[in-house]
Each structure stands twice: as C-alpha cells, then as structure tokens.
Write an enzyme that holds these catalytic residues in place. Structure first.
Site, PDB file in Angstrom:
ATOM      1  N   LYS A  22      50.169  35.814  28.774  1.00 18.92           N
ATOM      2  CA  LYS A  22      49.722  35.050  27.609  1.00 18.92           C
ATOM      3  C   LYS A  22      50.065  35.775  26.318  1.00 18.92           C
ATOM      4  CE  LYS A  22      45.452  35.328  25.854  1.00 18.92           C
ATOM      5  NZ  LYS A  22      45.234  35.219  24.394  1.00 18.92           N
ATOM      6  N   ASN A  23      49.754  37.074  26.271  1.00 24.12           N
ATOM      7  CA  ASN A  23      49.915  37.819  25.028  1.00 24.12           C
ATOM      8  C   ASN A  23      51.366  38.107  24.674  1.00 24.12           C
ATOM      9  OD1 ASN A  23      47.190  37.857  24.460  1.00 24.12           O
ATOM     10  ND2 ASN A  23      46.830  39.802  25.504  1.00 24.12           N
ATOM     11  N   CYS A 116      38.541  34.429  19.884  1.00 22.46           N
ATOM     12  CA  CYS A 116      37.308  34.961  20.460  1.00 22.46           C
ATOM     13  C   CYS A 116      36.499  35.727  19.414  1.00 22.46           C
ATOM     14  CB  CYS A 116      37.621  35.892  21.634  1.00 22.46           C
ATOM     15  SG  CYS A 116      38.198  35.049  23.107  1.00 22.46           S
ATOM     16  N   ARG A 121      38.463  41.840  13.341  1.00 25.62           N
ATOM     17  CA  ARG A 121      39.909  41.786  13.531  1.00 25.62           C
ATOM     18  C   ARG A 121      40.630  41.304  12.262  1.00 25.62           C
ATOM     19  NH1 ARG A 121      41.166  39.079  19.274  1.00 25.62           N
ATOM     20  NH2 ARG A 121      40.011  37.339  18.447  1.00 25.62           N
ATOM     21  N   ASP A 304      41.160  44.776  26.801  1.00 26.24           N
ATOM     22  CA  ASP A 304      41.128  43.495  27.510  1.00 26.24           C
ATOM     23  C   ASP A 304      40.740  43.623  28.985  1.00 26.24           C
ATOM     24  OD1 ASP A 304      41.670  42.022  25.295  1.00 26.24           O
ATOM     25  OD2 ASP A 304      43.736  41.530  25.813  1.00 26.24           O
ATOM     26  N   ARG A 397      41.702  29.734  28.397  1.00 29.43           N
ATOM     27  CA  ARG A 397      42.578  30.163  27.307  1.00 29.43           C
ATOM     28  C   ARG A 397      43.559  31.230  27.783  1.00 29.43           C
ATOM     29  NH1 ARG A 397      40.073  33.003  23.271  1.00 29.43           N
ATOM     30  NH2 ARG A 397      42.177  33.073  22.388  1.00 29.43           N
TER      31      ARG A 397
END
Length: 417
Positions: A22-23, A116, A121, A304, A397
C-alpha cells in the site's frame, strides 16, 4: 457497518502470499502525474486507499482502469489543479499530489490531509522542501496553495526524517532546473521503489535508500510500466499471526530484508525464523518470551508493526517495554487490548506490557486506526471465546483480504454486517 468476528483456538499453519505494498502503490500512482500518457502498474493491492487515490486522480482529469492487480492511469492535463478536501480528508497520502502537480504544471491547490488519527504528522517539511526549490507557498482556508514558474534544484536538509516529505520533494525535484540534494532523507524500501519508477520514467536519481539523495532535474518524463514491491507491513502482520498462535506459517512473495528488524525481535522472543530470497517462515514455539522494542525510521523497528507486536507481547512470558518514537498518539489500541484482558500500563510514549500467556478473553472491541485494527484481530486469534472487531473499514484501507488469508491458514474469522 462491517465487523470482524474472530474465534480462538486455531493454530495457524501453511503458506500465504503477500500483496503489493500500500505504502508504495499510492506514491507510485501519484507519481504518474509527472508525465502525460498511460502508466501501467502491476501487483497493486485492492484497498480502500487505492480506491481513494483513483478517485482523486480522476478529479485531476486522469482515466483509471483497475483489473486484477493491474492498475492503468492515463494522465492528461488537469482542468483544475485542486485536490479537494472531500477527497483528501480520507487519506493522508493525498498530499503527495502536491509535488508532481507543482513540478509538472507550476501550480497546485491541495487540501490539508486526513488519514488515521495517530498524531499530528505535520506537513511543514514537505512545504519547506518545496520552498527551497523556489515555490511560493501559502495556506488559505485549509488548503495549501503552491505555484512556481519552474522549480530550481537546491540542497535541502530535512530537520527530521520524513517518508512523505522525502517522497514529495524528490518527485518535485525530478523536473526542477539543476540539481537537488536531499540530506537526512528517509531510507524506506517504498522510497527506493518510488525512485526506481521515476528513473524508469527518465528521472536522474542517485542515493535512494541512503540518507543523501541526489536528483538531477530533467525537462520531461515519460510514462512507464512497473511492479509494486511486496507489502512489508502485511508480511510482518501475517508472520506475527503465525507466531501468536504457535503455528508454522510461511510468508511468500516477501522480501526478508525489509522486515529484518521484526525477524530479529521474534528470534529474541525464542522463535526460530528461516528465510529464503522471497519467503519467511516462523516455526512453532510453545511459549515466547517478552522483549522490548523501540520504533524508529527504517531500517529500525517500524511504527506500523508496533500495535501488532504489542498483541504478541500481551500473551508472552514476562514484561516488555514498548517505546513509540515516531507518532505521539499511537497507543489508542491499548484501551481496546485491555478490554480483552491484557495487562498494559500506557504512558505518553511508552507502554509496559505484562504478558498473560493464555489470559486473554474475547470481547467487543473497536478499531481506532489501520494498524490498531490488525492488532485486535491478532489478539482475537488467541483470546478465549469470540472477539468482535468493529469499524474495520480501517483494516480495509491497508490490508487486502486479510480475513481470507488468515482463513486459508486455519483461522476462525469471518466478516459480518
């Protein structure tokens, strides 16, 4: 709203393949904005965040097609250079359209991002990097407004390591005039993946994967084809699923070196871990020992995987200290784990976990963010009785068919409305 019902007692065994990352996929899709024409990406996971990215690209006059794991983007000049709040609020990665739009078209209007709720951030380093390349940046009514006739290469030192900031400024620098040197750059594998795609498009980049990245700007880029790297966070989550149930699970289509920090910690717990070039296997262990972890930027232990590893420590023998240095609000899963009977004392940045082998009990719990939802599913695998995890749209997600993958290993898990 969907829920996940997780039963206990199953020892997971077998092989399971890791999906595309995903990232990495999200950043690659936004990189397509740097060159008009058709881009083709393979090994793209079917996730809510990928759907959100497609919607945002479509709002910028792109055509998208997603069949199997092949995602095609046909990029054309946008009629509007605005990434609207309604699209950006769902996903923090949306800010990564800023650099490509600014570099390619000289302007961008991007809503401040969502995602999230695991900390502030801030995107200040993204913006400072753009300013260093000559962009004019203003913040108005919740939007970043950026413009530049043409960006100009320059040295830029990131005050702190930032993955998104490194990616955004690196993409912008590919079309800047002259050379850009990024110092204290992030080293994550996903940044290497992005740089390799940019190089395939015609960019001139050196040093990706180290703390100093050099980008020599070019006049134009062209579309290309690329295969997304395996998802190291999904690989780690599945490996912990095998470990927490005492089973033997082999993760395929993985890159072991990407999760070396997790492998080291699992071995410290007492697990035997074996690996080949593309597989990792966790072998059965009756009782694992508690160990301490501290999250840090790659190649150290990833934030993560912190929540998932905490779930494992909840049933380990002994006491572990889990320190979170990346995000200031990433212990929201602690309250939900304690509902299952976990003994955890949280501080602002440190949690002390007193392991209770066999001591968790199923209960209704609520996912608060993407990785927290995964930790609750893992804890549910070993909690006596049944655990119901609500708000699993967070899970969707970032994990492709997680319940199916766990079921294929023998887990008692199902989705319910």
């Amino acid at each position: 709203m969907d829920k996940m019902i997780v039963g206990s007692g199953a020892v997971l065994n077998g092989e399971v393949a890791v999906s595309g990352a995903k990232n990495s996929a999200l950043k690659l899709l936004f990189a397509s904005l740097l060159a008009e024409g058709e881009h083709v990406f393979r090994n793209v996971p079917r996730l809510k965040d990928v759907e959100s990215t497609a919607t945002l690209l479509q709002s910028l006059n792109c055509q998208t097609d997603f069949e199997g794991d092949v995602f095609k983007v046909r990029v054309a000049k946008p009629g509007s250079f605005e990434a609207h709040y309604d699209l950006v609020r769902k996903m923090r990665a949306s800010i990564l359209c800023l650099g490509p739009l600014l570099a390619k078209y000289g302007q961008a209007v991007v809503s401040l991002p969502g995602g999230c709720a695991i900390g502030t951030r801030p995107i200040d380093l993204h913006l400072e990097g753009m300013k260093a390349l000559g962009a004019e940046i203003t913040l108005e009514e919740g939007y970043v407004k950026a413009k530049a006739k043409r960006l100009k290469g320059a040295p830029f030192l990131f005050e702190t390591v930032t993955v998104g900031g490194t990616e955004n400024v690196m993409m912008a620098a590919t079309l800047a005039e002259g050379t850009t040197i990024l110092e204290n750059a992030a080293k994550e594998p996903e940044i290497v993946d992005l740089a390799e795609y940019l190089i395939r498009m015609g960019a001139k980049i050196r040093g990706h994967g180290t703390s100093v990245i050099e980008i020599e700007g070019v006049n134009s880029l062209k579309p290309a084809e690329f295969s997304v790297m395996p998802d190291r966070i999904e690989a780690g989550t599945l490996l912990i699923a095998g470990a927490i149930t005492g089973g033997e699970v082999t993760i395929t289509k993985a890159v072991p070196e990407h999760i070396e920090s997790l492998i080291v910690k699992l071995r410290e717990c007492g697990f035997k871990i074996s690996a080949t070039d593309r597989t990792v296997t966790v072998h059965p262990l009756k009782q694992c020992q508690a160990v301490d972890i501290t999250t840090n930027p790659y190649p150290q232990f990833p934030t993560d995987l912190q929540a998932q590893f905490m779930a494992l420590m909840c049933v380990a023998q002994g006491t572990s200290v889990i320190s979170e240095t990346v995000f200031e609000n990433r212990f929201m899963h602690v309250q939900e784990l304690t509902r299952l009977g976990a003994d955890i004392t949280p501080k602002s940045r440190v949690s002390v976990v007193r392991g209770k082998p066999g001591g968790l009990t199923g209960a209704p719990v609520m996912a608060t963010d993407l990785r927290a939802s995964a930790s609750l599913v893992l804890a549910g695998l070993v909690a006596k009785g049944e655990t119901t995890v609500s708000r699993i749209y967070h899970l969707d997600r970032g994990y492709e068919n997680l319940e199916n993958k766990l079921s294929s290993l023998g887990a008692k898990i199902r989705r319910s409305n």
